[in-house]
Design a protein around this motif. Sequence first.
Motif, mmCIF file in Angstrom:
data_model
loop_
_atom_site.group_PDB
_atom_site.id
_atom_site.type_symbol
_atom_site.label_atom_id
_atom_site.label_comp_id
_atom_site.label_asym_id
_atom_site.label_seq_id
_atom_site.Cartn_x
_atom_site.Cartn_y
_atom_site.Cartn_z
ATOM 1 N N UNK A 247 63.059 35.889 41.435
ATOM 2 C CA UNK A 247 64.161 35.365 40.632
ATOM 3 C C UNK A 247 65.500 35.930 41.097
ATOM 4 N N UNK A 303 50.556 37.700 29.082
ATOM 5 C CA UNK A 303 51.441 38.167 30.151
ATOM 6 C C UNK A 303 52.011 39.533 29.781
ATOM 7 N N UNK A 304 51.959 40.478 30.707
ATOM 8 C CA UNK A 304 52.497 41.796 30.406
ATOM 9 C C UNK A 304 52.785 42.583 31.684
ATOM 10 N N UNK A 305 53.759 43.493 31.573
ATOM 11 C CA UNK A 305 54.072 44.399 32.683
ATOM 12 C C UNK A 305 53.783 45.851 32.281
ATOM 13 N N UNK B 48 57.987 31.267 33.696
ATOM 14 C CA UNK B 48 59.110 32.187 33.643
ATOM 15 C C UNK B 48 58.683 33.603 34.030
ATOM 16 N N UNK B 49 57.563 34.054 33.475
ATOM 17 C CA UNK B 49 56.964 35.354 33.775
ATOM 18 C C UNK B 49 57.971 36.497 33.791
ATOM 19 N N UNK B 50 58.792 36.635 32.734
ATOM 20 C CA UNK B 50 59.866 37.628 32.786
ATOM 21 C C UNK B 50 59.368 39.044 32.521
ATOM 22 N N UNK B 51 60.108 39.987 33.004
ATOM 23 C CA UNK B 51 59.891 41.386 32.668
ATOM 24 C C UNK B 51 60.844 41.678 31.518
ATOM 25 N N UNK B 54 59.798 37.539 26.230
ATOM 26 C CA UNK B 54 58.971 36.406 26.634
ATOM 27 C C UNK B 54 58.661 35.529 25.432
ATOM 28 N N UNK B 72 57.972 38.308 22.529
ATOM 29 C CA UNK B 72 57.384 39.626 22.743
ATOM 30 C C UNK B 72 58.019 40.246 23.987
ATOM 31 N N UNK B 74 57.508 42.060 27.299
ATOM 32 C CA UNK B 74 56.335 42.203 28.161
ATOM 33 C C UNK B 74 56.227 43.596 28.775
ATOM 34 N N UNK B 75 57.234 44.437 28.567
ATOM 35 C CA UNK B 75 57.128 45.801 29.089
ATOM 36 C C UNK B 75 56.476 46.722 28.054
ATOM 37 N N UNK B 77 54.994 45.383 25.136
ATOM 38 C CA UNK B 77 54.057 44.537 24.383
ATOM 39 C C UNK B 77 54.412 44.457 22.895
#
Lengths: 417, 90
Positions: A247, A303-305, B48-51, B54, B72, B74-75, B77
């Motif tokens: 991105x 989805x998670x980081x 999109x899969x954002x960090x 989301x 939510x 995503x870092x 949760x």
Amino acid sequence: MTRFSALSLFTKALGGHQSWPEQWPDAAPKPAYDAIIVGGGGHGLGAAYYLAKKYGITNVAVIEKGWIGGGNTGRNTTIIRSNYLYDESAHLYDHAVKLWDGLSQELNYNTMYSKRGVMMLAHNVHDVQSFKRHIHANRLNGVDNEWLTPEEAKAYCPPLNISPDARHPVLGAALQRRGGTARHDTVAWGYARAAAALGVDIIQNCAVTGIRRGADGAIEGVETTRGYIASKRVGVSAAGNTSVIMQMAGLDFPLESYPLQALVSEPIKPVFPCVVMSNTVHAYMSQSDKGELVIGAGTDQYVSYSQRGALHIVEHTLAAICEIFPIFRRMRMLRTWGGIVDVTPDRSPILGKTPVQGLYVNCGWGTGGFKATPGAGDLLAYTMAKDEPHRINAPFNLDRFRNGRLIDEAAAAAVAH
Amino acid sequence: MILIHCPYCDEKRAELEFAYAGEAHIARPLDPSALSDEEWETYLFIRNNPRGRHHERWRHAHGCGRFFNAVRDTVTDKFETTYKAGEPRK
């Protein structure tokens, strides 16, 4: 760099192993490079090594936001196999297995590749038919894979419960004898050491914060936490963080990042001689040379980081393991952890060029990237050096999501990957 | 395990009761045959899969059975909010 040999080990042992030099220097970024690899895992370090070794491009930097091999390279369950259904996948993964074969000698670093065999259990009629189809497809592609009866499977892996009364009876198994395990850390360290010896800069604690493109749209360099680094060629091998990096270059990718968990037991004496996978009950396991049982769980659903997952995923996996291997019911688990895997819609990787000139990508390996480490590195290096994909990775392009030529291993592999 | 607030049941329940259903606010094309290959690619595959923040869909599978949307991080949760399907993007 001191070459490892029986003689050098002996000589250093006399000095109490105090005089070993550092394995590779901790480089600081230079203003410009001929090529940059983003991501210092096995894949990225492999690409840097092959760029220097095979194509003479030695003015290369590998930039890693954390430490070498601290991402998915150090978090996987170290399984190596190539028994994939489709021709494209079989060629891709078998290319890697062939490279694993001579890797320790080539890198002068013991990767502990052990061909202990990967056995996939069939529990129902569908499994039997699907695995036999895999076996025939594999053999047509020159990939070894053979069918075992339950008794033969038990002989190959004695802890297996083949009782017909089991909740998930073993009706047979597919065995790839060339499959097995390797020591994950040593793969990253071996490539880093060999690449650094050829002149590659390995830069740790350096996160990419932006990608700079010229007026013509082509890559000019990357912004990092340690300053701007110019390069006309950038290869991204960043696993779960690929979407974020892409991105920065203005590209949206067909990827989703999920946590994938693994766990190890307390160490025990050698009891488990091979790798066993069971797609039906979602479990796979092997025993490390240290003695720990290494168990892979499934991905979390969201989805998670966060690099951690939920406990119920682990419970589900352990329930399956206890059902197939009743002897492990009283084992205690030592550690669990998670890594972030980037999953494509067809569960096959993306390895090749991008719409941005000078930007290359190696991603989407999902839950099964470790086995491909040498192959992915080699093919990313080829693609970057020649500015075109090798015929092995050509089908794994980004365009397939537009033209519909998907490589749908998701259906083929059922669950584990 | 994460706890999720279902906006229909108005209760915070364990993740086990819920099924994740992917990125939210992806509208199905009204005239599918008019779409170009590029638009199909975007609709079907690009995510999109954002960090960070989301927008995502969940279904209270073992509860009311209804779909709803959530925001939510995503870092961490951590859920910022959940809201009913059909409500505007938060």
